[in-house]
Design a protein around this motif. Structure first.
Motif, mmCIF file in Angstrom:
data_model
loop_
_atom_site.group_PDB
_atom_site.id
_atom_site.type_symbol
_atom_site.label_atom_id
_atom_site.label_comp_id
_atom_site.label_asym_id
_atom_site.label_seq_id
_atom_site.Cartn_x
_atom_site.Cartn_y
_atom_site.Cartn_z
ATOM 1 N N GLY A 1 0.805 -1.207 0.000
ATOM 2 C CA GLY A 1 0.000 0.000 0.000
ATOM 3 C C GLY A 1 0.837 1.255 0.000
ATOM 4 N N GLY A 2 0.163 2.375 0.210
ATOM 5 C CA GLY A 2 0.853 3.654 0.189
ATOM 6 C C GLY A 2 1.796 3.848 1.357
ATOM 7 N N GLY A 3 1.424 3.303 2.525
ATOM 8 C CA GLY A 3 2.242 3.540 3.706
ATOM 9 C C GLY A 3 2.840 2.302 4.328
ATOM 10 N N THR A 4 2.233 1.145 4.062
ATOM 11 C CA THR A 4 2.672 -0.065 4.746
ATOM 12 C C THR A 4 2.700 -1.274 3.814
ATOM 13 N N THR A 5 3.366 -2.306 4.295
ATOM 14 C CA THR A 5 3.321 -3.627 3.671
ATOM 15 C C THR A 5 2.464 -4.511 4.555
ATOM 16 N N GLY A 6 1.293 -4.881 4.050
ATOM 17 C CA GLY A 6 0.375 -5.722 4.819
ATOM 18 C C GLY A 6 0.482 -7.166 4.358
ATOM 19 N N ILE A 7 0.565 -8.079 5.293
ATOM 20 C CA ILE A 7 0.708 -9.503 4.977
ATOM 21 C C ILE A 7 -0.408 -10.268 5.675
ATOM 22 N N SER A 8 -1.109 -11.100 4.909
ATOM 23 C CA SER A 8 -2.204 -11.884 5.478
ATOM 24 C C SER A 8 -2.083 -13.325 5.022
ATOM 25 N N LEU A 9 -2.092 -14.221 5.990
ATOM 26 C CA LEU A 9 -1.947 -15.643 5.704
ATOM 27 C C LEU A 9 -3.329 -16.282 5.605
ATOM 28 N N MET A 10 -3.590 -16.955 4.477
ATOM 29 C CA MET A 10 -4.885 -17.570 4.219
ATOM 30 C C MET A 10 -4.790 -19.093 4.318
ATOM 31 N N ARG A 11 -5.782 -19.691 4.981
ATOM 32 C CA ARG A 11 -5.919 -21.138 5.022
ATOM 33 C C ARG A 11 -7.385 -21.484 4.792
ATOM 34 N N ASP A 12 -7.641 -22.248 3.739
ATOM 35 C CA ASP A 12 -9.002 -22.684 3.427
ATOM 36 C C ASP A 12 -9.982 -21.511 3.368
ATOM 37 N N GLY A 13 -9.513 -20.388 2.821
ATOM 38 C CA GLY A 13 -10.381 -19.226 2.637
ATOM 39 C C GLY A 13 -10.505 -18.331 3.848
ATOM 40 N N ASN A 14 -9.821 -18.657 4.937
ATOM 41 C CA ASN A 14 -9.884 -17.864 6.156
ATOM 42 C C ASN A 14 -8.539 -17.197 6.442
ATOM 43 N N VAL A 15 -8.587 -15.979 6.977
ATOM 44 C CA VAL A 15 -7.371 -15.281 7.386
ATOM 45 C C VAL A 15 -6.964 -15.799 8.757
ATOM 46 N N ILE A 16 -5.782 -16.417 8.850
ATOM 47 C CA ILE A 16 -5.350 -16.989 10.123
ATOM 48 C C ILE A 16 -4.221 -16.186 10.771
ATOM 49 N N GLY A 17 -3.727 -15.167 10.069
ATOM 50 C CA GLY A 17 -2.689 -14.318 10.649
ATOM 51 C C GLY A 17 -2.481 -13.076 9.809
ATOM 52 N N THR A 18 -2.276 -11.935 10.445
ATOM 53 C CA THR A 18 -2.043 -10.684 9.731
ATOM 54 C C THR A 18 -0.886 -9.922 10.352
ATOM 55 N N TRP A 19 -0.147 -9.232 9.507
ATOM 56 C CA TRP A 19 0.978 -8.402 9.947
ATOM 57 C C TRP A 19 1.007 -7.146 9.095
ATOM 58 N N ASP A 20 1.489 -6.056 9.648
ATOM 59 C CA ASP A 20 1.534 -4.796 8.921
ATOM 60 C C ASP A 20 2.806 -4.049 9.322
ATOM 61 N N GLU A 21 3.641 -3.726 8.338
ATOM 62 C CA GLU A 21 4.907 -3.057 8.627
ATOM 63 C C GLU A 21 5.002 -1.742 7.847
ATOM 64 N N PRO A 22 5.600 -0.693 8.434
ATOM 65 C CA PRO A 22 5.603 0.650 7.832
ATOM 66 C C PRO A 22 6.618 0.843 6.708
ATOM 67 N N THR A 23 6.385 0.187 5.597
ATOM 68 C CA THR A 23 7.149 0.457 4.381
ATOM 69 C C THR A 23 6.198 0.292 3.200
ATOM 70 N N GLY A 24 6.049 1.339 2.361
ATOM 71 C CA GLY A 24 5.097 1.257 1.256
ATOM 72 C C GLY A 24 5.431 2.209 0.129
ATOM 73 N N GLY A 25 4.405 2.540 -0.646
ATOM 74 C CA GLY A 25 4.586 3.386 -1.818
ATOM 75 C C GLY A 25 5.141 4.761 -1.483
ATOM 76 N N HIS A 26 4.792 5.302 -0.309
ATOM 77 C CA HIS A 26 5.301 6.618 0.080
ATOM 78 C C HIS A 26 6.822 6.596 0.193
#
Length: 278
Positions: free
Chosen positions: A145-170
């Motif tokens: 994204g513009g401000g962050t790198t968002g990471i989401s782990l999917m298992r069988d169509g469900n989000v089982i973990g999310t992380w967000d770090e401040p490095t992006g398009g800006h």
């Protein structure tokens, strides 16, 4: 490159300021409040793209609304433009939140959409929205994204973990601005309009940092594939760079900026009907 006919159709509708004929009333709206852009997407009851609009903005930073009144104004203006184009009153909408957002920011995002004249029927997380568009059930969605790198782990169509770090398009814009000795806004325009190898070379250190973030987050997570979405992923060759650093097979979506907004609209539930103007 992940091909998706709905994304391509939506992109063409936005570029040409056109819409697809639809049955009276059967419309849903997705509102995406991004760091660099606010996007509104309209789909019909069968999730087919009908119309959309994009407006550059700086009212959101890392998922937090920093200019509440301006955010409302932009969403309201886009709503009215779409209503004029479609000759309907758009009533119901869904919105989305990035990974790891503070609960207070969730309410702020919803309040912006409601204050612009919508009834919010659903608030979805951005990774689930992206997965809905791309029909992904397993793997990791990486939202550049513009401000962050968002990471989401999917298992069988469900989000089982999310992380967000401040490095992006800006951060890319800062790098481009420094290289060419230009302003941030000019750097943003250059980044958007030029997908050249030269620009990729300039922002490569930022992209490498993003890839390292992803690698560190997903270590020992048994991830078979990465799916890059978000406006900052729009560089030819970026998937090769991520795959080399992470060691995980990587795919990039075409029209990456529209992946999440389209999924938000498709996720709009309950009270799906617009109201035809007289």
């Amino acid at each position: 490159m992940i091909k998706n006919k709905d994304l391509l159709k939506l992109s063409n509708l936005i570029k040409e300021n056109k819409f697809v004929d639809f049955k009276d009333g059967e419309l849903k709206v997705g509102v995406d409040l991004g760091t660099a852009n606010i996007v509104l997407v309209v789909t019909d009851v069968n999730d087919n793209p009908i119309a959309g609009l994009i407006r550059r903005s700086k009212v959101v930073r890392d998922g937090i609304v920093v200019d509440y009144l301006e955010a409302i104004k932009i969403v309201k203006d886009l709503k009215e433009e779409l209503e004029k184009l479609l000759n309907v009153e758009l009533i119901y909408a869904a919105c989305a939140i990035p990974p790891g957002i503070d609960p207070r920011s969730v309410k702020a995002i919803s309040n912006v959409v409601e204050s612009a004249g919508f009834i919010v029927t659903n608030i979805i997380d951005e990774p689930t929205a992206a997965a809905k568009t791309l029909r992904i059930k397993n793997g990791a969605i990486v939202d550049l994204g513009g401000g962050t790198t968002g990471i989401s782990l999917m298992r069988d169509g469900n989000v089982i973990g999310t992380w967000d770090e401040p490095t992006g398009g800006h951060h890319m814009n800062l790098t481009i601005a420094g290289y060419y000795n230009i302003g941030i806004d000019e750097a943003e325009e250059l980044k958007i309009k030029s997908n050249s190898r030269e620009i990729l070379t300039i922002v490569k250190p930022v992209l490498e940092k993003m890839a390292i973030i992803v690698k560190n987050v997903l270590v020992n997570k048994d991830v078979q594939a990465l799916y890059l979405v978000g406006g900052a992923s729009n560089f030819d060759g970026i998937e090769d760079l991520f795959e080399k650093i992470t060691g995980i097979k990587t795919y990039r979506s075409e029209e990456a900026l529209l992946v999440t907004p389209l999924g938000i609209s498709k996720s709009c539930i309950g009270g799906k009907y617009g109201k035809q103007h007289d």
